[in-house]
Scaffold this motif. Structure first.
Motif, PDB file in Angstrom:
ATOM      1  N   THR A 222      40.979  33.112  34.081  1.00  0.00           N
ATOM      2  CA  THR A 222      40.760  34.188  35.043  1.00  0.00           C
ATOM      3  C   THR A 222      41.922  34.339  36.019  1.00  0.00           C
ATOM      4  O   THR A 222      42.256  35.459  36.418  1.00  0.00           O
ATOM      5  CB  THR A 222      39.438  33.986  35.806  1.00  0.00           C
ATOM      6  N   TRP A 223      42.565  33.245  36.404  1.00  0.00           N
ATOM      7  CA  TRP A 223      43.754  33.371  37.259  1.00  0.00           C
ATOM      8  C   TRP A 223      44.875  34.072  36.479  1.00  0.00           C
ATOM      9  O   TRP A 223      45.553  34.942  37.022  1.00  0.00           O
ATOM     10  CB  TRP A 223      44.204  32.002  37.748  1.00  0.00           C
ATOM     11  N   ASP A 224      45.051  33.701  35.229  1.00  0.00           N
ATOM     12  CA  ASP A 224      46.054  34.385  34.408  1.00  0.00           C
ATOM     13  C   ASP A 224      45.723  35.868  34.300  1.00  0.00           C
ATOM     14  O   ASP A 224      46.599  36.738  34.384  1.00  0.00           O
ATOM     15  CB  ASP A 224      46.132  33.769  33.013  1.00  0.00           C
ATOM     16  N   ASN A 225      44.442  36.175  34.102  1.00  0.00           N
ATOM     17  CA  ASN A 225      44.035  37.569  34.017  1.00  0.00           C
ATOM     18  C   ASN A 225      44.345  38.309  35.309  1.00  0.00           C
ATOM     19  O   ASN A 225      44.796  39.465  35.289  1.00  0.00           O
ATOM     20  CB  ASN A 225      42.537  37.654  33.692  1.00  0.00           C
TER      21      ASN A 225
ATOM     22  N   LEU B  38      48.050  39.073  35.353  1.00  0.00           N
ATOM     23  CA  LEU B  38      48.473  40.061  34.366  1.00  0.00           C
ATOM     24  C   LEU B  38      47.803  41.422  34.569  1.00  0.00           C
ATOM     25  O   LEU B  38      48.333  42.443  34.108  1.00  0.00           O
ATOM     26  CB  LEU B  38      48.188  39.539  32.954  1.00  0.00           C
ATOM     27  N   SER B  39      46.664  41.451  35.259  1.00  0.00           N
ATOM     28  CA  SER B  39      45.961  42.719  35.469  1.00  0.00           C
ATOM     29  C   SER B  39      46.223  43.318  36.842  1.00  0.00           C
ATOM     30  O   SER B  39      45.739  44.416  37.141  1.00  0.00           O
ATOM     31  CB  SER B  39      44.450  42.525  35.287  1.00  0.00           C
TER      32      SER B  39
ATOM     33  N   LEU C 219      47.504  46.805  25.501  1.00  0.00           N
ATOM     34  CA  LEU C 219      47.691  48.032  26.281  1.00  0.00           C
ATOM     35  C   LEU C 219      46.804  48.045  27.521  1.00  0.00           C
ATOM     36  O   LEU C 219      47.082  48.782  28.470  1.00  0.00           O
ATOM     37  CB  LEU C 219      47.371  49.258  25.424  1.00  0.00           C
ATOM     38  N   ARG C 220      45.757  47.229  27.525  1.00  0.00           N
ATOM     39  CA  ARG C 220      44.883  47.173  28.695  1.00  0.00           C
ATOM     40  C   ARG C 220      45.671  46.771  29.944  1.00  0.00           C
ATOM     41  O   ARG C 220      45.365  47.238  31.051  1.00  0.00           O
ATOM     42  CB  ARG C 220      43.740  46.179  28.455  1.00  0.00           C
ATOM     43  N   TYR C 221      46.683  45.921  29.771  1.00  0.00           N
ATOM     44  CA  TYR C 221      47.434  45.412  30.923  1.00  0.00           C
ATOM     45  C   TYR C 221      48.895  45.856  30.955  1.00  0.00           C
ATOM     46  O   TYR C 221      49.486  45.921  32.031  1.00  0.00           O
ATOM     47  CB  TYR C 221      47.347  43.880  30.954  1.00  0.00           C
ATOM     48  N   THR C 222      49.475  46.149  29.805  1.00  0.00           N
ATOM     49  CA  THR C 222      50.872  46.599  29.814  1.00  0.00           C
ATOM     50  C   THR C 222      50.989  48.030  30.323  1.00  0.00           C
ATOM     51  O   THR C 222      52.040  48.419  30.821  1.00  0.00           O
ATOM     52  CB  THR C 222      51.487  46.497  28.416  1.00  0.00           C
TER      53      THR C 222
END
Length: 364
Positions: free
Chosen positions: A221-224, A227-228, A309-312
């Protein structure tokens, strides 16, 4: 609109892996979403472009095809709940009404024959998912999956209350909320189902195994959040992220908050690696398989996070890394200043435990 941040390569000593049928699984999940009618046409079209089948294939690179496909459909369903109910609808600002809807869904997960929400696509999808969980899992695994779904629902209602009030929780509360609203715990029973075993309670429920699973949830979740951040901070509505929490409550600038969050996840990753080695030294074959799957889950979330593509967001490109770091920014073996997770550092580690390759092959 939030600040433009460049996310550095994050520390990841776990090697990547992917199920050989990832493309077919992704296509199957897209077809499932269309058949069920998850979300609005716009939301569904967006979700099926996010390579969710690939994400599932990274989590379970050696899993049974049917369970990898089940996980993929389930993750898309979770995004349907999170995006459609919580973040992009009025329900996400009305926790009282949201909890009523989620409680009805929970009852469907408990008893699929219950005559509730007969024409709601998310309920239709949940009935299908529940039937497949029962088909591939034991009664105990199914019960744990339902219990974890309750934890997830409970936490997203807490988040909805902050969204309604426009408030930002402190770091301790945010951490507790994030351990569950990222829906990581609801995936854990499927790690067992995918390999056809069931962990014995004395191993699964031991403090050390629970800590390993919680640390995996924290890292994921921290990585998310890292990245988000670009996607979320540029959205039109309320958003919540560890970087925002650190800015709001700790008075940090965006760059300082990013560096602090990276250091936090690095310190947890290092503790997780030490605990993993300690557990592997005396683990049963089933626990070794479970720990291996946890590691795949962490790395799969990282690989998918920097590529989906959700985050890029190509229409407004996020400054995300294309590779990973071999070196943590903080490897101190001391507790984070977050009381709800400080207990991870109080667990004894096996003396002289031999270093076990993190993803050593484990019997199914």
């Amino acid at each position: 609109m939030g600040p433009e941040l460049t996310v550095p390569p994050i520390f990841s000593p776990i090697p990547p892996a992917i199920h050989p049928r990832h493309a077919a699984i992704d296509a199957q999940t897209s077809a499932w979403a269309e058949t069920i009618g998850i979300g609005t046409d716009e939301l569904r079209a967006r979700l099926v472009r996010h390579d969710i089948g690939t994400f599932s294939a990274m989590i379970l690179p050696e899993g049974r095809d049917e369970v990898v496909s089940l996980l993929s459909d389930f993750v898309l369903w979770l995004f349907g709940v999170d995006d459609g109910y919580c973040e992009e609808s009025d329900l996400g600002h009305r926790p009282g009404e949201l909890i009523a809807v989620l409680h009805r869904l929970l009852r469907i997960a408990q008893n699929p024959e219950t005559p509730l929400l007969a024409h709601d696509p998310l309920a239709v999808g949940l009935r299908d998912l529940r039937a497949r969980v029962s088909r591939y899992g034991t009664h105990g695994q199914t019960a744990r999956w339902v219990d974890a779904l309750r934890e997830y629902f409970f936490s997203v209602v807490w988040e909805a209350d902050h969204r309604r009030a426009g408030t930002v929780p402190d770091l301790n509360d945010y951490t507790l909320m994030r351990l569950y609203d990222g829906a990581t715990t609801v995936v854990l029973p499927l790690l067992e189902m995918a390999h056809g075993y069931e962990l014995q309670p004395h191993e699964r429920d031991s403090p050390a195994t629970r800590a390993a699973a919680e640390m995996a949830s924290f890292i994921i979740t921290w990585d998310n959040d890292l990245l988000s951040h670009h996607k979320e901070s540029r959205g039109p509505g309320y958003w919540l992220n560890v970087i925002r929490v650190l800015e709001h409550h700790h008075g940090l600038g965006p760059g300082q908050a990013l560096a602090t969050a990276v250091a936090q996840r690095d310190r947890v990753m290092c503790r997780y690696l030490r605990l993993n080695d300690s557990l592997m030294a005396t683990a049963s074959p089933q626990l070794r398989r479970y720990l291996t799957s946890l590691a795949h889950f962490i790395r799969g979330a990282q690989d998918w996070g920097i590529s989906s593509l959700r985050y890029t967001t190509p229409h407004d490109p996020a400054q995300l890394p294309s590779s990973f770091s071999d070196t943590p920014t903080d490897d101190r073996d001391v507790p984070l200043d977050i009381p709800v997770v400080a207990w991870w550092w109080g667990l004894p580690l096996a003396e002289g435990a031999p270093a076990v390759p993190l993803l050593e092959a484990a019997p199914a």
